[in-house]
Enzyme design. Structure first.
Site, PDB file in Angstrom:
ATOM      1  N   ASP A 353       0.835  -1.194   0.000  1.00 25.42           N
ATOM      2  CA  ASP A 353       0.000   0.000   0.000  1.00 25.42           C
ATOM      3  C   ASP A 353       0.877   1.254   0.000  1.00 25.42           C
ATOM      4  O   ASP A 353       1.843   1.347   0.767  1.00 25.42           O
ATOM      5  CB  ASP A 353      -0.895  -0.020   1.253  1.00 25.42           C
ATOM      6  N   GLU A 390       1.795  -0.390  -5.088  1.00 24.52           N
ATOM      7  CA  GLU A 390       0.902   0.714  -5.410  1.00 24.52           C
ATOM      8  C   GLU A 390       1.819   1.927  -5.542  1.00 24.52           C
ATOM      9  O   GLU A 390       2.236   2.506  -4.541  1.00 24.52           O
ATOM     10  CB  GLU A 390      -0.138   0.926  -4.310  1.00 24.52           C
TER      11      GLU A 390
END
Length: 710
Positions: A353, A390
């Site tokens: 993330d 990401e």
């Protein structure tokens, strides 16, 4: 009366006896290179480190009690470098919980927050006490439990699939089966997900990406809105990186935490499904200056977090603090964490993330060659594990196509999402970006013109997606022009405004049959394009049967019917499910879509794009209709593998010519998202319709053709 020390020696003879007694417990210097708490045959080894702390105490608690029944200060002889380690003998791991207190200087402007009154969680804890019941606020300080790992993995081998061979299915463990319509016995748990494995196999996906399953506190910032309790439902606020979320288990697992999760992972592997974990190393649940101190802040605040010159927290995560990932101590913890989940849980991959934060220096500046990313890429134990970034963060760094890959990292392809979302709804000016993306984004990841034998596998660097947890579902993408996040309590100011969605003529639910038919067709279009794009496809759970979040594109706090999958829609929208199932199987049958194969015997180019005339020309900059063709030789089947996908985003019929390569190729219709008027959209092998030189594309439709060379 014998002391505890004397009684222990008489009842538990050891080859090496304890060397001292502290607070009535026999102890000895521990295993300094073994982080966390580890159960031994006759005791427990406790190891923790602090750079700035001047002393450390081990606290032992009876289960669910706030006051320790024993405090064991670490003697100086039990310290090497910055590491404290002690073996405490005779402990029954089921009878206690543990934590630490660390003393040291308190100087906030220098980032030093030591406080001998603070009870601190072991950052390497394998289980966190007090988090068992979902939604129940734990009023006490965090304690840890010692875990005894007896799980037998047998001789299960590690998966050797390439990333491009995966079809990734992103899901939230609780939301996947929590709805009453799920039909499982253990709703909202790892066990509930395991009950759905037959469904996953029927759908055809071969990888699940689990949203955060590390221990987190969903009650942080809990509040009420219109009678509904809002929680930190998604789980992107990690409490402990080494502990599974105990509220996701169907039964108590005291001192055996992780067993149900391991059972799930083994069952998925036994059914050919890999497991990817969504991990959050960009921040922690301790928050900013106003946040609590329960772990890293009290151990070494100025090491674990990025701090401004005046001791405040940089906030590149958007969540209050930013983990200082490129400090050697933090690097070591992250590496050890990933190794732990790879070895002890047999995880196949990790999605990071806001991964751009992992490439920021200690002052927040971007690094050219971040040591953490290189370390993870080169680590021997992680050698076959998928690493997916990401490639952006909340501080404005956007690295899609430029993430420091070290030959190992893949990326969520944000351009694919944006270009295809826009183009499929009719934004013709995105046609070039859409074509590049379908071809595998070779302009960003390479491999367009490389020779097959030595080519860089750029398609293994690219994860294509149109939907994920963050944003609209696929159904909502074609049911709402704008977000509807009022239930989140922020006056609809949260969530992205750049959705590139289209409601097909009515906002939200409607009884208009033409609108609903168009919505289903748009969903089929999206699915067909995603499954016929080079790179690794990923989609959000529930998209395959038209699940809706009622226009909410930021459901992070919605632990209710807004976020839970409504499985009754599987029957209602069975046509969508069957289409997804066909397209997944079609992709897996035609390897030329996912990878570069040896050259086709018929001589057709490996990749080509063309407009409606079928000639080998670049896609016009404002095309509403274009085609992409993949060609190669499948050695296993002993024949050419030829696939052509035609996309028409225009609202009228368009006649398109198919490439015939000097008359040596015939094309057969395998998919037509517009349908034949009788509800048929797919044509399995042997039932396809042979097409002549041209084909009339119906309005807003996608067609997929399978070629046969002569």
């Amino acid at each position: 009366m014998k002391s505890y020390h004397q009684k222990f020696i008489s009842e538990y003879p050891l080859a090496v006896y304890p060397t001292a007694e502290i607070s009535g417990f026999p102890v000895s210097p521990g295993m300094f290179d073994l982080n966390g708490a580890t159960a031994l045959q006759n005791g427990v080894n406790f190891t923790i480190h602090t750079c700035g702390g001047t002393s450390c105490e081990l606290l032992l608690f009876h289960p669910a009690q706030e006051e320790p029944f024993a405090v064991l200060p670490f003697p100086e002889a039990y310290k090497i470098g910055d590491v404290y380690s002690m073996i405490v003998y005779g402990l029954n791991i089921e009878d206690f919980e543990y934590a630490y207190r660390v003393d040291g200087p308190y100087c906030p402007e220098k980032g030093l927050l030591f406080d001998s009154r603070k009870i601190l969680l072991d950052p390497y804890a394998r289980a966190v006490a007090g988090q068992r019941i979902w939604g129940t606020h734990w009023e006490h300080t965090y304690h840890a439990r010692v875990v005894e790992d007896t799980f037998d993995w047998g001789d299960m081998p590690q998966s050797n699939r390439e990333l491009c061979d995966l079809v990734i299915y992103e899901l939230h463990v609780r939301g996947f089966t929590k709805h009453e319509s799920s039909g499982v016995k253990h709703n909202g748990t790892f066990a509930g997900l395991m009950e759905k494995i037959p469904y996953l196999k029927e759908l055809g996906v071969n990888a699940v990406e689990l949203m955060p399953i590390f221990e987190f506190d969903e009650t942080v910032n809990a509040r009420y809105r219109n009678g509904k309790r809002l929680l930190e439902y998604w789980g992107y606020n990690t409490v402990c990186f080494f502990s599974p979320n105990s509220s996701y288990t169907a039964a108590n697992e005291y001192n055996r935490e992780g067993t149900e999760l391991k059972t799930l992972i083994k069952a998925l592997h036994d059914n050919g499904i890999e497991v990817i974990l969504d991990v959050v190393f960009n921040h922690t649940a301790e928050g900013n200056e106003k946040g609590s101190t329960f772990c890293f802040k009290g151990l070494d605040n100025n090491i674990y977090y990025m701090l401004t010159p005046d001791g405040d927290y940089y906030n590149f995560s958007g969540c209050g603090n930013t983990l200082n990932c490129n400090h050697p101590v933090v690097q070591q913890m992250i590496l050890e964490c990933l190794r732990y989940w790879t070895v002890n849980y047999r995880v196949d991959g990790f999605r990071f993330d806001l991964a751009s934060i992992l490439g920021r220096n200690e002052d927040g500046s971007p690094m050219n060659n971040p040591p953490l990313l290189r370390t993870l890429a080169a680590d021997p134990l992680l050698r076959n594990v998928k690493l997916i970034a990401e490639a952006w963060d909340a501080g404005g760094m956007y690295q899609v196509g430029s993430f420091p890959a070290s030959g190992r990292w893949a990326e969520w392809n944000g351009r694919y999402r944006d270009a295809l979302r826009g183009f499929l709804k009719g934004d013709s000016w995105l046609s070039l970006d859409a074509a590049w993306s379908i071809l595998g984004s070779g302009d960003m990841y390479g491999d367009y013109h490389d020779e097959y034998e030595n080519g860089y596998a750029g398609y293994n660097s690219c994860v294509n997606f149109l939907t994920c947890h963050d944003g609209f579902t696929l159904y909502d993408l074609y049911s709402y022009n704008g977000k509807h996040n009022e239930e989140n309590g922020w006056d609809n100011t949260d969530g992205s405004n750049d959705n590139r969605s289209w409601n097909c003529g009515a906002e939200g639910e409607t009884d208009d049959p033409q609108v609903n038919e168009l919505r289903h067709r748009m969903i089929r279009n999206a699915c067909a394009v995603l499954m016929c794009s080079r790179g690794t496809p990923m989609f959000l759970s529930g998209d395959e049967f038209g699940n809706t979040q009622f226009g909410n594109n930021n459901c992070y706090c919605q632990d209710n019917e807004i976020s839970w999958l409504d499985w009754s829609l599987l029957d209602k929208n069975s046509d969508i499910f069957e289409f997804f199932r066909f397209m997944i199987a079609y992709r897996q049958e035609h390897k030329v879509i996912s990878r570069k194969l040896p050259g086709a015997v018929c001589g057709m180019e490996p990749l080509r794009t063309h407009g409606t005339d079928g000639s080998d020309l670049p896609v016009p900059a404002d095309a509403r209709t274009f085609s992409v063709t993949f060609a190669g030789y499948d050695k296993e089947k002993g024949r050419d593998d030829l696939v052509c996908i035609v996309i028409n985003t225009y609202w009228e019929d368009v006649e398109t010519a198919l490439p015939n390569h000097h008359g040596r190729v015939s094309w057969y219709l395998s998919v037509n998202t517009y349908g034949d008027g009788e509800g048929r959209f797919c044509y399995p092998e042997g039932t396809e319709v042979r097409i002549g030189g041209t084909f009339v594309m119906r309005p807003r439709s996608v067609a997929v053709f399978t070629g046969r060379a002569y």
